[in-house]
Design an enzyme around this catalytic site. Structure first.
Site, PDB file in Angstrom:
ATOM      1  N   GLY A 137       0.798  -1.239   0.000  1.00  0.00           N
ATOM      2  CA  GLY A 137       0.000   0.000   0.000  1.00  0.00           C
ATOM      3  C   GLY A 137       0.821   1.274   0.000  1.00  0.00           C
ATOM      4  N   ASN A 254      -4.595  -5.616  -2.585  1.00  0.00           N
ATOM      5  CA  ASN A 254      -3.504  -4.794  -3.130  1.00  0.00           C
ATOM      6  C   ASN A 254      -2.873  -5.457  -4.341  1.00  0.00           C
ATOM      7  OD1 ASN A 254      -3.889  -3.020  -1.073  1.00  0.00           O
ATOM      8  ND2 ASN A 254      -2.116  -3.621   0.132  1.00  0.00           N
ATOM      9  N   ILE A 255      -2.680  -6.777  -4.238  1.00  0.00           N
ATOM     10  CA  ILE A 255      -2.062  -7.506  -5.350  1.00  0.00           C
ATOM     11  C   ILE A 255      -2.935  -7.401  -6.602  1.00  0.00           C
ATOM     12  CG2 ILE A 255      -1.491  -9.839  -6.175  1.00  0.00           C
ATOM     13  CD1 ILE A 255      -0.470 -10.390  -3.291  1.00  0.00           C
ATOM     14  N   TYR A 284      12.217  -9.610  -2.908  1.00  0.00           N
ATOM     15  CA  TYR A 284      12.265  -8.499  -1.959  1.00  0.00           C
ATOM     16  C   TYR A 284      12.275  -8.983  -0.509  1.00  0.00           C
ATOM     17  CZ  TYR A 284      11.960  -4.364  -4.943  1.00  0.00           C
ATOM     18  OH  TYR A 284      12.246  -3.353  -5.821  1.00  0.00           O
ATOM     19  N   ARG A 392     -32.520  23.925  -1.553  1.00  0.00           N
ATOM     20  CA  ARG A 392     -32.486  23.301  -2.883  1.00  0.00           C
ATOM     21  C   ARG A 392     -31.806  21.929  -2.867  1.00  0.00           C
ATOM     22  NH1 ARG A 392     -29.387  27.972  -2.844  1.00  0.00           N
ATOM     23  NH2 ARG A 392     -27.294  28.036  -3.775  1.00  0.00           N
ATOM     24  N   GLU A 412     -23.242  26.552  -0.393  1.00  0.00           N
ATOM     25  CA  GLU A 412     -22.591  27.166  -1.555  1.00  0.00           C
ATOM     26  C   GLU A 412     -21.743  28.372  -1.134  1.00  0.00           C
ATOM     27  OE1 GLU A 412     -21.155  26.874  -4.011  1.00  0.00           O
ATOM     28  OE2 GLU A 412     -22.202  27.287  -5.875  1.00  0.00           O
ATOM     29  N   TYR A 423     -24.834  37.939 -12.941  1.00  0.00           N
ATOM     30  CA  TYR A 423     -23.494  38.400 -13.314  1.00  0.00           C
ATOM     31  C   TYR A 423     -23.586  39.779 -13.986  1.00  0.00           C
ATOM     32  CZ  TYR A 423     -21.691  33.673 -12.383  1.00  0.00           C
ATOM     33  OH  TYR A 423     -21.325  32.492 -11.790  1.00  0.00           O
ATOM     34  N   ARG A 437     -12.278  39.451  -9.699  1.00  0.00           N
ATOM     35  CA  ARG A 437     -12.629  38.030  -9.558  1.00  0.00           C
ATOM     36  C   ARG A 437     -12.152  37.243 -10.786  1.00  0.00           C
ATOM     37  NH1 ARG A 437     -17.413  34.171  -9.451  1.00  0.00           N
ATOM     38  NH2 ARG A 437     -16.750  32.876  -7.704  1.00  0.00           N
ATOM     39  N   TYR A 514      -4.666   4.101  -6.678  1.00  0.00           N
ATOM     40  CA  TYR A 514      -4.693   5.348  -5.908  1.00  0.00           C
ATOM     41  C   TYR A 514      -5.387   6.470  -6.675  1.00  0.00           C
ATOM     42  CZ  TYR A 514      -0.476   5.930  -8.703  1.00  0.00           C
ATOM     43  OH  TYR A 514       0.403   5.989  -9.739  1.00  0.00           O
TER      44      TYR A 514
HETATM   45  O1  F6P Z   1     -24.782  29.938 -10.309  1.00  0.00           O
HETATM   46  C1  F6P Z   1     -24.929  28.955  -9.388  1.00  0.00           C
HETATM   47  C2  F6P Z   1     -23.901  29.049  -8.312  1.00  0.00           C
HETATM   48  O2  F6P Z   1     -24.004  27.918  -7.512  1.00  0.00           O
HETATM   49  C3  F6P Z   1     -23.953  30.314  -7.451  1.00  0.00           C
HETATM   50  O3  F6P Z   1     -24.810  30.230  -6.363  1.00  0.00           O
HETATM   51  C4  F6P Z   1     -22.529  30.504  -7.064  1.00  0.00           C
HETATM   52  O4  F6P Z   1     -22.219  31.787  -6.629  1.00  0.00           O
HETATM   53  C5  F6P Z   1     -21.863  30.157  -8.357  1.00  0.00           C
HETATM   54  O5  F6P Z   1     -22.574  29.077  -8.887  1.00  0.00           O
HETATM   55  C6  F6P Z   1     -20.434  29.752  -8.195  1.00  0.00           C
HETATM   56  O6  F6P Z   1     -19.881  29.625  -9.467  1.00  0.00           O
HETATM   57  P1  F6P Z   1     -18.803  30.691  -9.965  1.00  0.00           P
HETATM   58  O7  F6P Z   1     -17.719  30.622  -8.948  1.00  0.00           O
HETATM   59  O8  F6P Z   1     -18.405  30.183 -11.306  1.00  0.00           O
HETATM   60  O9  F6P Z   1     -19.446  32.036 -10.002  1.00  0.00           O
END
Ligand code: F6P
Length: 570
Positions: A137, A254-255, A284, A392, A412, A423, A437, A514
């Site tokens: 291992g 493992n073998i 060995y 969700r 999240e 965005y 960002r 692995y």
């Molecule tokens: O758009 C869905 C989501 O889960 C957002 O809630 C979150 O901010 C985003 O994705 C994260 O993805 P990225 O880092 O690409 O913006």
């Protein structure tokens, strides 16, 4: 002067002169003694220290070089019965201990090496050298450790000795090259090990933190040389990890893995491969000298039966302590893990990030499809579902018949002041933040929120736990799953924030050796795409259209008939 002028002061005057003469005589005498002592210590080279009275010995060693200091400490320890067993076998006298110590120093100059260990900084790079027979291992341990350390910010790389050997012998040939009396084979193996170590040292010299030398290092001589080279010549720290496996079932597993995944056996029939591996192990075994703490002055960790028992000897230092902790919790077994994002949410549909929205109509359809798929799997093996604390993911997992564990660490990425924005809105309100960002998505932290690095940090305990689990279904989010999958697939950290983890897709990871095999199981339920690629222009002076060029399409408002084919309305 006022004192001297008073009556009877001549007594004091006389007393002062007397003291001065006395001190002068003592000074001359002691200087003479020191001179003799120096000569004496050179001639007897340390043996006399046992016979010397403790006080004199201490005075003398204080002026000596570190090797002698080290020896005097050993003597001091040997004189304390409670500590005697640390430096000598039970029953041996102090003189014996010193003689033994001297012999060891002559034949195996390890005393000086351990002295170096103490002087090497806690922050010096670390070489980890695996020890053990084939199929115990070692490679599993090496690669898991490497993943774990990289994740924790210690740049780590595995140097696999057999890969170097394969460079010399393009064709593996037969087990014969591992026989001790095969001079050509031994030379190739020695050369391969040397090259692997050289590359490991180069890696450390370049400023990286840890190199893992995945070789067998089965003889005491090999370990002594490596230990000495690393400590004395390179000034790096070194830790040996010996893998022992007495459990027949584990050994067989493992073998089988070696036979399946090793490049050595890819062109052999199964029978040939089994026979060859068995003979290689026999060669060995004839040469193997397990690590013996009585005979070897090295720091090591012994891992028995892939983490069932872990023992440590002379393990010091921050990194080493962390490694020991990780090894103690490690269980290596075949694994299948499932990852999925929650079903499409109402926020996903309109391109908003963060929040705690419910599933869209299509998201609910995905939840049903997922439940059917997973419940069918659960008939074969017991499963467990981990979700975040957001609704969700809980709604997505609701139909799965298995115990569920909501974990805050799976929530999240917290987008701080940008929570709930699209965005496009981010670009409009905070164009500079949006550009920053894009410049460094891994490290960028939303004001009052988190970065990917923050997620990685909070995921550490979850990942450690998950490494030892089998049959877990993780229902998570885009950014969190990028990090989790990135961990198991050993992705480069800068690539994590751009990994593709689509909605309505189950990602199945199956351990093979692995590594992990990845299967993407796409469920036939439509959804939006939420993946925004890095735009070409990340400058803060870019135009809005340059900033938004990679934003995936979404609805402006939530359509009422989303569960039907709504592709045309996008
Ligand atoms: O758009 C869905 C989501 O889960 C957002 O809630 C979150 O901010 C985003 O994705 C994260 O993805 P990225 O880092 O690409 O913006």
């Amino acid at each position: 002067m006022a004192l001297l002028s008073s009556r009877g002061d001549w007594y004091i005057y006389f007393w002062l002169i007397y003291c001065k003469i006395y001190l002068a005589i003592v000074g001359v005498f002691s200087n003479h003694c020191r001179g003799t002592d120096k000569v004496h210590s050179v001639i007897t080279a340390g043996v006399s220290v046992v016979q010397s009275p403790g006080g004199l010995h201490r005075v003398r060693t204080r002026r000596r070089r570190p090797l002698q200091q080290h020896r005097s400490k050993l003597v001091a320890l040997a004189r304390r019965p409670s500590l005697r067993r640390i430096v000598m076998a039970p029953g041996a006298s102090a003189v014996h201990a010193m003689m033994e110590d001297k012999e060891k120093t002559l034949h195996r100059p390890l005393a000086s090496v351990s002295m170096h260990t103490r002087r090497i900084s806690q922050f010096a790079p670390l070489l980890i050298a695996l020890v053990g027979l084939p199929a115990r291992g070692k490679s599993q341990v090496a690669h898991r450790l490497s993943r774990h350390l990289n994740w924790n910010g210690e740049s780590t790389k595995v140097f696999d000795c057999s890969e170097y050997r394969r460079r010399h012998l393009a064709l593996y040939g037969r087990h014969d090259i591992f026989r001790a009396d095969n001079q050509q084979g031994s030379a190739v193996r020695r050369q391969s090990a040397r090259e692997a170590v050289q590359d490991a040292m180069l890696w450390l010299k370049e400023g990286n933190s840890v190199a893992i030398f995945d070789g067998t290092n089965i003889t005491r001589d090999q370990r002594r040389e490596l230990n000495e080279y690393c400590l004395s010549e390179m000034g790096f720290r070194i830790l040996f990890i010996e893998c022992v496996c007495e459990d027949q079932e584990l050994l067989e597993r493992n073998i089988i893995e070696i036979l399946h995944y090793s490049a050595d056996y890819k062109d052999m029939s199964e029978e040939e491969a089994v026979d060859d591996l068995r003979k290689k192990m026999e060669h060995y075994m004839r040469q193997y000298e397990p690590i013996d703490a009585e005979l070897e002055d090295i720091s090591f960790v012994r891992v028995e039966n892939m983490g069932e028992t872990v023992t440590a000897h002379k393990v010091a230092g921050q990194k080493e302590a962390g490694i020991l902790g990780y090894m103690s919790g490690m269980r290596v077994m075949p694994q299948t893990l499932y990852f999925t994002r929650h079903g499409e949410s109402e926020y996903n549909v309109v391109g908003r990030i963060g929040g705690d929205a419910s599933l869209s109509a299509r998201g609910q359809l995905y939840a049903q499809a997922l439940a059917e798929h997973v419940n069918a799997l659960a008939g074969r093996a017991p499963l467990c579902v981990w979700t975040s604390e957001l609704q969700r993911t809980k709604q997505t997992a609701a139909g799965i018949r298995a115990p569920k564990r909501p974990l805050r660490a799976l929530n999240e990425l917290d987008a701080g002041i940008c929570e709930g924005l699209t965005y496009e809105e981010m670009q409009e309100r905070f164009p500079q933040e949006f550009a920053w960002r894009d410049q460094d998505k891994l490290r960028y932290r939303y004001p009052w929120g988190e970065s990917y690095i923050d997620i990685m940090t909070r995921l550490r305990p979850v990942l450690s736990a998950l490494e030892d689990e089998h049959g877990v279904v993780v229902v998570g989010h885009q950014a969190v799953l990028r990090c989790m999958l990135g961990y198991f697939l050993d992705a480069k950290l800068d690539e994590l924030p751009y990994m593709t983890v689509p909605l309505h897709t189950i990602v199945k990871l199956t351990s093979c050796g692995y590594k992990y095999r990845v299967e993407m199981i796409k469920m036939p339920v439509d959804c939006v795409d939420t993946h925004r690629k890095q735009p070409m222009n990340c400058s803060i002076t870019r135009s809005a259209s340059d900033a938004l060029v990679t934003v995936p399409s979404h609805y402006d408002t939530l359509p009422s008939n989303l569960w039907q084919n709504t592709e045309a309305q996008l």
